[in-house]
Design an enzyme around this catalytic site. Structure first.
Site, short mmCIF file in Angstrom:
data_model
loop_
_atom_site.label_atom_id
_atom_site.label_comp_id
_atom_site.label_asym_id
_atom_site.label_seq_id
_atom_site.Cartn_x
_atom_site.Cartn_y
_atom_site.Cartn_z
N SER A 173 41.17 42.42 50.22
CA SER A 173 39.88 41.81 49.92
C SER A 173 39.14 41.48 51.21
O SER A 173 38.82 42.38 51.99
CB SER A 173 40.11 40.57 49.04
OG SER A 173 38.91 40.13 48.47
N ASP A 336 37.09 46.13 39.14
CA ASP A 336 36.87 45.30 40.33
C ASP A 336 35.47 45.60 40.85
O ASP A 336 35.10 46.77 41.03
CB ASP A 336 37.92 45.65 41.39
CG ASP A 336 37.77 44.87 42.68
OD1 ASP A 336 36.93 43.95 42.75
OD2 ASP A 336 38.51 45.17 43.64
N HIS A 366 40.79 43.14 40.49
CA HIS A 366 40.83 42.53 41.81
C HIS A 366 41.96 41.50 41.89
O HIS A 366 42.08 40.62 41.05
CB HIS A 366 39.51 41.85 42.15
CG HIS A 366 39.40 41.47 43.59
ND1 HIS A 366 39.11 42.39 44.58
CD2 HIS A 366 39.59 40.28 44.23
CE1 HIS A 366 39.11 41.79 45.76
NE2 HIS A 366 39.40 40.51 45.58
#
Length: 396
Positions: A173, A336, A366
Site C-alpha cells: 500500500s 481494490d 485491499h
C-alpha cells in the site's frame, strides 16, 4: 422463566442484531470469504470513529489525531519484538529510522535481504514518538531513502551477513509507494557518485501499491469506490494528510478538478503516464469512461505541488528512470481502488524494458495479505502471501 431472564435474553438478541447490522455490508459476489472482509471493515470503521474522536483532542491541542489512531491500531497488533527458534527478532535503526530486524538462525553464511515498508496511509503503524506524527511529505520519503541507503551500506550488509547481490526493496500500500520511489532513486544513482552505497537493489516487490493522486476515476476507483476497506474518499484523505494539504480539498480531488485540462502544471507527458485508456487491458477497463474536466480548479497543483512530484507519485516517473529500476513483482487485487495504479505501473515498467511479474487476484481486496495467518486466515490471504514469498525465493 423469570422476567429478568426474559429481559436479559431480549437484550442479548438486540445487541446481536445491532452488531450484525453494524458488521454486515453488501459486497461484490467475487470477493473471497466476504464475512471476514466485513469484520475487517467493521474494525476499520471503528478506527475511523476513533479518528473523529481524536479530531476533538487534536483541535484542543491534547494530541495529534494520528497519534490516537496509532494507539488504537497498537491495541490489536503485537508490537513487541518476539523471537522464535528459527528467527531472531530485534528492534534497531537504519539511517536513524526505527526498524524491526528479522534474522534467520543458521543457514548459509551469506543471506538474502529484504527491506520492507509497511502500509498505513503513510501515517499508521509508525515507530516514532508522538511529535513525529506531524511529519508530511517528503519526510516519509526521506526516512525510507535514509533507511534504504543504510541497508545497502557495506557496514550493515556485513553486520547481518547479507549478500550485496541479493537485496530487495518491498512494501504494501503506502509502503509500496515508498518502495517504488526508493527503487527509482537508489538505482538511478551511480555507484561511483555515492560512496556510502556498496550495492543496488536486485528486485522490487510492490504489494497493492498506491502510486498516483491525479486520477480518482480510474476503472478500479469507479468500480470499487464503496468496497472496503479502502474507500475512495478515505484514499483521498490519506493523500491530503501525506502531502500536508488542506482537508477541504477532498471534494476537488474526488471530482478530478485538481487534474483538469486547465492545470498549467500538468503537461501532456505527465498525463500520458497515467492514461489508463492505453495502459490497461480491456478486461480491466470494462465499461468505464475517463473523467477529465476541461476546467476545474487550476490553482490546486500550485498549492500542492507534490501531486506531480515523482517521489510522491512514482507512476509519473519518466520512462528512462523506470528502465533503470530492478526487476519487479507487482501484486494487485480486483476489489481494490488501487488496482489500476499497480497495473499501470507494471505496464510502464514492462514498456521500459524491466522484467515484471504481475500477480493479480480476481477475488482479492485491499489488505488481503493480512489474512495469511490465524485467527482470520483466508484462502486469498494464504495464496497471496505464499506467492509473494515464492517469487522472492525464485528471484532473489
Amino acid at each position: 422463566m423469570s422476567t429478568l431472564t426474559s429481559l436479559l435474553r431480549l437484550a442479548g438478541a438486540v445487541l446481536l442484531s445491532a452488531a450484525a447490522y453494524y458488521v454486515y455490508l453488501p459486497l461484490p459476489s467475487g470477493v473471497s470469504e466476504p464475512w471476514k472482509l466485513m469484520l475487517l471493515d467493521a474494525l476499520f470503521r471503528s478506527f475511523m470513529q476513533a479518528v473523529r474522536a481524536d479530531d476533538v483532542a487534536h483541535a484542543l491541542g491534547v494530541c495529534h489525531r494520528v497519534h490516537l489512531l496509532n494507539q488504537v491500531v497498537s491495541w490489536v497488533e503485537v508490537i513487541e519484538a518476539r523471537s522464535c527458534p528459527a528467527v531472531l527478532v530485534t528492534d534497531s535503526a537504519l539511517g536513524g529510522v526505527p526498524t524491526r530486524v528479522f534474522q534467520p538462525k543458521g543457514g548459509k553464511k551469506l543471506k538474502r535481504g529484504v527491506i520492507y515498508f509497511h502500509g498505513g496511509g503513510w501515517a499508521l503503524g509508525s515507530g516514532r514518538e508522538a511529535g513525529a506524527f506531524k511529519a508530511v511529505f517528503p519526510d516519509q520519503y526521506h526516512d525510507a531513502l535514509a533507511a534504504s541507503r543504510a541497508f545497502l551500506s557495506a557496514q550493515v550488509l556485513e553486520r547481518y551477513s547479507i549478500d550485496p547481490g541479493r537485496v530487495c526493496v518491498s512494501g504494501d500500500s503506502a509502503g509500496g509507494n515508498l518502495a517504488a520511489a526508493v527503487a527509482q532513486e537508489v538505482n538511478e544513482t551511480n555507484l561511483s557518485s555515492d560512496d556510502s552505497l556498496s550495492a543496488r537493489f536486485k528486485a522490487q516487490a510492490l504489494i497493492y501499491p498506491v502510486l498516483q493522486a491525479l486520477d480518482f476515476y480510474t476503472p478500479s476507483y469507479q468500480q470499487n469506490q464503496a468496497v472496503p476497506i479502502l474507500y475512495r474518499p478515505v484514499m483521498a484523505r490519506f493523500w491530503l494528510q501525506y502531502l500536508g494539504a488542506d482537508a477541504s480539498l477532498e471534494p476537488l480531488l474526488l471530482a478530478n478538478n485538481h487534474s483538469s485540462l486547465d492545470q498549467p502544471a500538468i503537461g501532456a507527458d505527465t498525463r500520458s503516464r497515467l492514461d489508463w485508456t492505453s495502459l490497461l487491458s480491456g478486461e480491466r477497463k470494462k465499461h468505464f469512461r475517463p473523467v477529465l474536466k476541461e476546467t476545474g480548479s487550476p490553482g490546486v497543483v500550485g498549492e500542492v505541488p507534490a501531486l506531480v512530484d515523482v517521489r510522491a507519485a512514482p507512476l509519473l516517473a519518466e520512462q528512462g528512470v523506470l528502465g533503470k529500476t530492478p526487476k519487479a513483482y507487482v501484486m494487485t487485487c480486483e476489489f481494490d481502488v488501487l488496482r489500476d495504479d499497480g497495473l499501470m505501473y507494471a505496464k510502464r515498467l514492462q514498456d521500459a524494458g524491466v522484467t515484471v511479474t504481475s500477480d493479480h487476484y480476481d477475488d482479492g481486496f485491499h489488505g488481503c495479505m493480512v489474512f495469511a495467518f490465524l485467527p482470520m486466515m483466508s484462502s486469498v490471504g494464504q495464496r497471496s502471501m505464499n506467492n509473494f514469498i515464492h517469487w522472492l525465493d525464485q528471484n532473489l
